[in-house]
Design an enzyme around this catalytic site. Structure first.
Site, PDB file in Angstrom:
ATOM      1  N   HIS A  65      -1.241  -3.283  -7.375  1.00  0.00           N
ATOM      2  CA  HIS A  65      -1.915  -2.804  -6.157  1.00  0.00           C
ATOM      3  C   HIS A  65      -3.423  -2.946  -6.319  1.00  0.00           C
ATOM      4  O   HIS A  65      -4.055  -2.235  -7.097  1.00  0.00           O
ATOM      5  CB  HIS A  65      -1.524  -1.343  -5.884  1.00  0.00           C
ATOM      6  N   SER A  86       0.831  -1.216   0.000  1.00  0.00           N
ATOM      7  CA  SER A  86       0.000   0.000   0.000  1.00  0.00           C
ATOM      8  C   SER A  86       0.852   1.248   0.000  1.00  0.00           C
ATOM      9  O   SER A  86       0.406   2.302  -0.431  1.00  0.00           O
ATOM     10  CB  SER A  86      -0.811   0.093   1.300  1.00  0.00           C
ATOM     11  N   ASN A 130      -3.959   5.895  -3.109  1.00  0.00           N
ATOM     12  CA  ASN A 130      -3.620   6.189  -1.714  1.00  0.00           C
ATOM     13  C   ASN A 130      -2.956   7.563  -1.542  1.00  0.00           C
ATOM     14  O   ASN A 130      -3.063   8.177  -0.484  1.00  0.00           O
ATOM     15  CB  ASN A 130      -2.721   5.093  -1.126  1.00  0.00           C
ATOM     16  N   GLU A 188      -3.981  -0.929  -9.847  1.00  0.00           N
ATOM     17  CA  GLU A 188      -2.875  -0.046 -10.194  1.00  0.00           C
ATOM     18  C   GLU A 188      -1.676  -0.906 -10.589  1.00  0.00           C
ATOM     19  O   GLU A 188      -1.261  -1.779  -9.818  1.00  0.00           O
ATOM     20  CB  GLU A 188      -2.511   0.846  -8.998  1.00  0.00           C
TER      21      GLU A 188
HETATM   22  C1  LIG Z   1      -5.452   0.518   1.801  1.00  0.00           C
HETATM   23  C2  LIG Z   1      -5.100   0.350   0.372  1.00  0.00           C
HETATM   24  O1  LIG Z   1      -3.930   0.160   0.012  1.00  0.00           O
HETATM   25  C3  LIG Z   1      -6.078   0.491  -0.731  1.00  0.00           C
HETATM   26  C4  LIG Z   1      -7.511   0.237  -0.397  1.00  0.00           C
HETATM   27  O2  LIG Z   1      -7.960  -0.887  -0.469  1.00  0.00           O
HETATM   28  S1  LIG Z   1      -8.384   1.590   0.065  1.00  0.00           S
HETATM   29  C5  LIG Z   1     -10.012   0.956   0.266  1.00  0.00           C
HETATM   30  C6  LIG Z   1     -10.714   0.843  -1.081  1.00  0.00           C
HETATM   31  N1  LIG Z   1     -12.049   0.381  -0.857  1.00  0.00           N
HETATM   32  C7  LIG Z   1     -13.094   1.225  -0.763  1.00  0.00           C
HETATM   33  O3  LIG Z   1     -12.976   2.434  -0.950  1.00  0.00           O
HETATM   34  C8  LIG Z   1     -14.393   0.575  -0.425  1.00  0.00           C
HETATM   35  C9  LIG Z   1     -15.538   1.561  -0.440  1.00  0.00           C
HETATM   36  N2  LIG Z   1     -16.778   0.863  -0.144  1.00  0.00           N
HETATM   37  C10 LIG Z   1     -17.520   0.214  -1.101  1.00  0.00           C
HETATM   38  O4  LIG Z   1     -17.217   0.248  -2.289  1.00  0.00           O
HETATM   39  C11 LIG Z   1     -18.734  -0.521  -0.626  1.00  0.00           C
HETATM   40  O5  LIG Z   1     -19.122   0.028   0.614  1.00  0.00           O
HETATM   41  C12 LIG Z   1     -18.494  -2.092  -0.472  1.00  0.00           C
HETATM   42  C13 LIG Z   1     -18.344  -2.699  -1.873  1.00  0.00           C
HETATM   43  C14 LIG Z   1     -17.266  -2.407   0.359  1.00  0.00           C
HETATM   44  C15 LIG Z   1     -19.683  -2.707   0.244  1.00  0.00           C
HETATM   45  O6  LIG Z   1     -20.845  -2.312  -0.367  1.00  0.00           O
HETATM   46  P1  LIG Z   1     -22.190  -2.066   0.465  1.00  0.00           P
HETATM   47  O7  LIG Z   1     -23.279  -1.792  -0.506  1.00  0.00           O
HETATM   48  O8  LIG Z   1     -21.902  -1.059   1.523  1.00  0.00           O
HETATM   49  O9  LIG Z   1     -22.400  -3.400   1.284  1.00  0.00           O
HETATM   50  P2  LIG Z   1     -23.018  -4.794   0.857  1.00  0.00           P
HETATM   51  O10 LIG Z   1     -24.473  -4.623   0.563  1.00  0.00           O
HETATM   52  O11 LIG Z   1     -22.604  -5.718   1.946  1.00  0.00           O
HETATM   53  O12 LIG Z   1     -22.251  -5.215  -0.454  1.00  0.00           O
HETATM   54  C16 LIG Z   1     -22.565  -4.727  -1.770  1.00  0.00           C
HETATM   55  C17 LIG Z   1     -22.353  -5.820  -2.757  1.00  0.00           C
HETATM   56  O13 LIG Z   1     -20.991  -6.234  -2.702  1.00  0.00           O
HETATM   57  C18 LIG Z   1     -20.908  -7.640  -2.501  1.00  0.00           C
HETATM   58  N3  LIG Z   1     -19.693  -7.899  -1.721  1.00  0.00           N
HETATM   59  C19 LIG Z   1     -19.184  -7.142  -0.722  1.00  0.00           C
HETATM   60  N4  LIG Z   1     -18.044  -7.678  -0.272  1.00  0.00           N
HETATM   61  C20 LIG Z   1     -17.830  -8.800  -1.003  1.00  0.00           C
HETATM   62  C21 LIG Z   1     -16.822  -9.803  -1.017  1.00  0.00           C
HETATM   63  N5  LIG Z   1     -15.761  -9.764  -0.187  1.00  0.00           N
HETATM   64  N6  LIG Z   1     -16.921 -10.830  -1.910  1.00  0.00           N
HETATM   65  C22 LIG Z   1     -17.957 -10.888  -2.771  1.00  0.00           C
HETATM   66  N7  LIG Z   1     -18.933  -9.973  -2.809  1.00  0.00           N
HETATM   67  C23 LIG Z   1     -18.883  -8.949  -1.934  1.00  0.00           C
HETATM   68  C24 LIG Z   1     -22.180  -8.008  -1.786  1.00  0.00           C
HETATM   69  O14 LIG Z   1     -22.541  -9.350  -2.008  1.00  0.00           O
HETATM   70  C25 LIG Z   1     -23.175  -7.038  -2.429  1.00  0.00           C
HETATM   71  O15 LIG Z   1     -23.656  -7.526  -3.661  1.00  0.00           O
HETATM   72  P3  LIG Z   1     -25.126  -7.126  -4.212  1.00  0.00           P
HETATM   73  O16 LIG Z   1     -25.281  -5.660  -3.992  1.00  0.00           O
HETATM   74  O17 LIG Z   1     -25.085  -7.509  -5.655  1.00  0.00           O
HETATM   75  O18 LIG Z   1     -26.037  -7.946  -3.382  1.00  0.00           O
HETATM   76  N1  LIG Z   2      -5.779  -4.114   3.953  1.00  0.00           N
HETATM   77  C1  LIG Z   2      -5.948  -3.341   2.878  1.00  0.00           C
HETATM   78  O1  LIG Z   2      -6.980  -2.647   2.736  1.00  0.00           O
HETATM   79  C2  LIG Z   2      -4.894  -3.336   1.802  1.00  0.00           C
HETATM   80  C3  LIG Z   2      -3.637  -3.878   2.032  1.00  0.00           C
HETATM   81  N2  LIG Z   2      -2.687  -3.860   1.025  1.00  0.00           N
HETATM   82  C4  LIG Z   2      -1.363  -4.436   1.250  1.00  0.00           C
HETATM   83  O2  LIG Z   2      -1.457  -5.851   1.082  1.00  0.00           O
HETATM   84  C5  LIG Z   2      -0.521  -6.516   1.955  1.00  0.00           C
HETATM   85  C6  LIG Z   2      -1.266  -7.489   2.842  1.00  0.00           C
HETATM   86  O3  LIG Z   2      -2.235  -6.811   3.586  1.00  0.00           O
HETATM   87  P1  LIG Z   2      -3.463  -7.567   4.284  1.00  0.00           P
HETATM   88  O4  LIG Z   2      -3.940  -8.674   3.421  1.00  0.00           O
HETATM   89  O5  LIG Z   2      -4.398  -6.497   4.719  1.00  0.00           O
HETATM   90  O6  LIG Z   2      -2.737  -8.190   5.556  1.00  0.00           O
HETATM   91  P2  LIG Z   2      -3.181  -9.450   6.459  1.00  0.00           P
HETATM   92  O7  LIG Z   2      -2.538  -9.247   7.783  1.00  0.00           O
HETATM   93  O8  LIG Z   2      -4.651  -9.663   6.387  1.00  0.00           O
HETATM   94  O9  LIG Z   2      -2.481 -10.688   5.713  1.00  0.00           O
HETATM   95  C7  LIG Z   2      -1.099 -10.872   5.636  1.00  0.00           C
HETATM   96  C8  LIG Z   2      -0.842 -12.377   5.605  1.00  0.00           C
HETATM   97  O10 LIG Z   2       0.520 -12.599   5.274  1.00  0.00           O
HETATM   98  C9  LIG Z   2       0.984 -13.693   6.052  1.00  0.00           C
HETATM   99  N3  LIG Z   2       2.445 -13.616   6.099  1.00  0.00           N
HETATM  100  C10 LIG Z   2       3.201 -12.748   6.815  1.00  0.00           C
HETATM  101  N4  LIG Z   2       4.516 -12.985   6.568  1.00  0.00           N
HETATM  102  C11 LIG Z   2       4.567 -14.019   5.674  1.00  0.00           C
HETATM  103  C12 LIG Z   2       5.630 -14.721   5.028  1.00  0.00           C
HETATM  104  N5  LIG Z   2       6.907 -14.395   5.238  1.00  0.00           N
HETATM  105  N6  LIG Z   2       5.315 -15.731   4.164  1.00  0.00           N
HETATM  106  C13 LIG Z   2       4.021 -16.057   3.933  1.00  0.00           C
HETATM  107  N7  LIG Z   2       2.978 -15.419   4.512  1.00  0.00           N
HETATM  108  C14 LIG Z   2       3.254 -14.417   5.373  1.00  0.00           C
HETATM  109  C15 LIG Z   2       0.280 -13.548   7.389  1.00  0.00           C
HETATM  110  O11 LIG Z   2       0.249 -14.767   8.084  1.00  0.00           O
HETATM  111  C16 LIG Z   2      -1.102 -13.060   6.946  1.00  0.00           C
HETATM  112  O12 LIG Z   2      -2.006 -14.129   6.754  1.00  0.00           O
HETATM  113  C17 LIG Z   2       0.226  -5.397   2.704  1.00  0.00           C
HETATM  114  O13 LIG Z   2       1.398  -5.083   2.018  1.00  0.00           O
HETATM  115  C18 LIG Z   2      -0.772  -4.231   2.637  1.00  0.00           C
HETATM  116  O14 LIG Z   2      -0.137  -2.978   2.728  1.00  0.00           O
HETATM  117  C19 LIG Z   2      -2.962  -3.363  -0.227  1.00  0.00           C
HETATM  118  C20 LIG Z   2      -4.210  -2.873  -0.516  1.00  0.00           C
HETATM  119  C21 LIG Z   2      -5.266  -2.765   0.491  1.00  0.00           C
END
Ligand SMILES: CC(=O)CC(=O)SCCNC(=O)CCNC(=O)[C@H](O)C(C)(C)COP(=O)(O)OP(=O)(O)OC[C@H]1O[C@@H](n2cnc3c(N)ncnc32)[C@H](O)[C@@H]1OP(=O)(O)O
Ligand SMILES: NC(=O)C1=CN([C@@H]2O[C@H](COP(=O)(O)OP(=O)(O)OC[C@H]3O[C@@H](n4cnc5c(N)ncnc54)[C@H](O)[C@@H]3O)[C@@H](O)[C@H]2O)C=CC1
Length: 311
Positions: free
Chosen positions: A165, A144, A215, A177
């Site tokens: 990503h 991330s 991000n 990405e």
């Molecule tokens: C940190 C990083 O490096 C990068 C990141 O990831 S940043 C985070 C990026 N993610 C976001 O911004 C998420 C923003 N949120 C959303 O898009 C939506 O809230 C969400 C898709 C997560 C959930 O949607 P929602 O409408 O609030 O909830 P919910 O009704 O439970 O789910 C919507 C649909 O998604 C499906 N769904 C949700 N999670 C699912 C999963 N893990 N697997 C399969 N289907 C899933 C549900 O079945 C549902 O389908 P239908 O509408 O067709 O029935």
């Molecule tokens: N959580 C999020 O929303 C997002 C996370 N990421 C990135 O994805 C990566 C994973 O994040 P998450 O899935 O959230 O973490 P998580 O904690 O859910 O999963 C990480 C997994 O890696 C395993 N692990 C750790 N060291 C290991 C090794 N040496 N060999 C094999 N397995 C090992 C752990 O046991 C764990 O199951 C990170 O780099 C994070 O920054 C990217 C996009 C979104």
């Protein structure tokens, strides 16, 4: 006309053979992201080896994939339960599991690393995989916030190294990405973009800059929302309501922070503040630090800005 047709066929053949270039994928880390990536790769016809530290963790990863697939089945196969069962068993049949990452890459076209967000642990893993994987295997990280280039230096294959990503939840989020470092070859980058499209994701090209595209914008926006609450300018609930109804975001910044994990948000911000101390957008948030210190990490810990404990 014939010329256009030949060109079209040739470009289709090139793309299509490139799309076929990646057939077997090793996903290292079967957590939140790794299990989602494995699910989508297998759903789109790839053979997947999923790796984690123990069989127990891998059992939980497979169970979470099964649960996520059931949500898909409920919609797609509402009238055809037998078809739904077949769909799930075909996808799960394309996923094998391993605890030995070196053995897991022996026949791999692509490695997607999704382990803990720690540069030293990632470098150690890739340095070992570099000796075990075939020459043609492309290495990628799903990090991330860490620079891809800082991870790639642990290998002798920087031309076959890049970033993929994904976004959480991987089965639902349509974006991928694709990140290149200066050493990434055009051939590698094209293969990664084609793989993303084969996974039915929309791809965007990114340079190896902090946070890539999403991000880099999402984290400062979220932290600015926290600063707004720190100043007493608005409540966090009103900020969420405002951004959902006024800007059309599916989640407000506080809901999203709880969803991603407040520890993860803090980890990203602290890493950038240390690496780029001159950037005012990456300065710490007292509110975020307070929640994390109290163990309120968001949905995963049962409480963050919102309470997720079942009453
Ligand atoms: C940190 C990083 O490096 C990068 C990141 O990831 S940043 C985070 C990026 N993610 C976001 O911004 C998420 C923003 N949120 C959303 O898009 C939506 O809230 C969400 C898709 C997560 C959930 O949607 P929602 O409408 O609030 O909830 P919910 O009704 O439970 O789910 C919507 C649909 O998604 C499906 N769904 C949700 N999670 C699912 C999963 N893990 N697997 C399969 N289907 C899933 C549900 O079945 C549902 O389908 P239908 O509408 O067709 O029935
Ligand atoms: N959580 C999020 O929303 C997002 C996370 N990421 C990135 O994805 C990566 C994973 O994040 P998450 O899935 O959230 O973490 P998580 O904690 O859910 O999963 C990480 C997994 O890696 C395993 N692990 C750790 N060291 C290991 C090794 N040496 N060999 C094999 N397995 C090992 C752990 O046991 C764990 O199951 C990170 O780099 C994070 O920054 C990217 C996009 C979104």
């Amino acid at each position: 006309m014939a010329q256009i047709f030949r060109t079209t066929v040739r470009s289709f053949a090139t793309t299509s053979s490139r799309q076929n270039a990646i057939k077997t994928v090793t996903v290292i880390g079967g957590g939140l992201m790794g299990s989602g990536i494995a699910q989508v790769a297998a759903t789109t016809g790839h053979q997947v080896v999923m790796v984690d530290q123990t069989d127990d963790i891998l059992g939980k990863s497979k169970a979470s994939i099964q649960k996520s697939l059931q949500r898909v089945v409920k919609k797609k196969f509402a009238e055809d339960p037998k078809g739904g069962e077949q769909f799930v068993s075909d996808i799960l049949g394309r996923i094998t599991t391993q605890t030995d990452s070196n053995a897991a890459v022996a026949n791999s076209d692509l490695v997607i690393e999704a382990i803990v967000e720690n540069i030293d642990v990632k470098k150690k893993l890739f340095s070992s995989l570099d000796k075990a994987a075939p020459q043609h295997t492309i290495f990628t990280s799903n990090t991330s916030s860490l620079p891809i280039g800082d991870i790639a230096v642990s290998t002798q294959r920087q031309d076959r190294f890049g970033g993929l990503h994904f976004f959480n939840p991987v089965p639902m989020m349509k974006l991928l990405e694709v990140v290149r470092i200066p050493a990434t070859s055009d051939e590698t980058f094209n293969k990664l973009s084609d793989f993303g499209k084969a996974m039915k994701k929309t791809t965007v090209d990114c340079k190896d800059t902090p946070g890539f595209i999403v991000n880099r914008l999402l984290v400062p926006y979220t932290i600015e929302a926290m600063r707004m609450v720190e100043r007493g300018d608005a409540s966090f609930k009103d900020v969420d309501t405002a951004m959902k109804l006024g800007a059309g975001y599916p989640m407000g910044p506080f809901e999203l922070s709880d969803y991603v994990g407040l520890d993860t948000m803090k980890f990203i911000l602290d890493g950038w503040a240390e690496k780029y101390p001159e950037n005012p957008l990456f300065q710490p948030s007292a509110l975020l630090n307070k929640y994390v210190a109290e163990g309120k990490l968001g949905a995963k810990s049962g409480e963050g800005f919102y309470n997720y404990k079942k009453k």
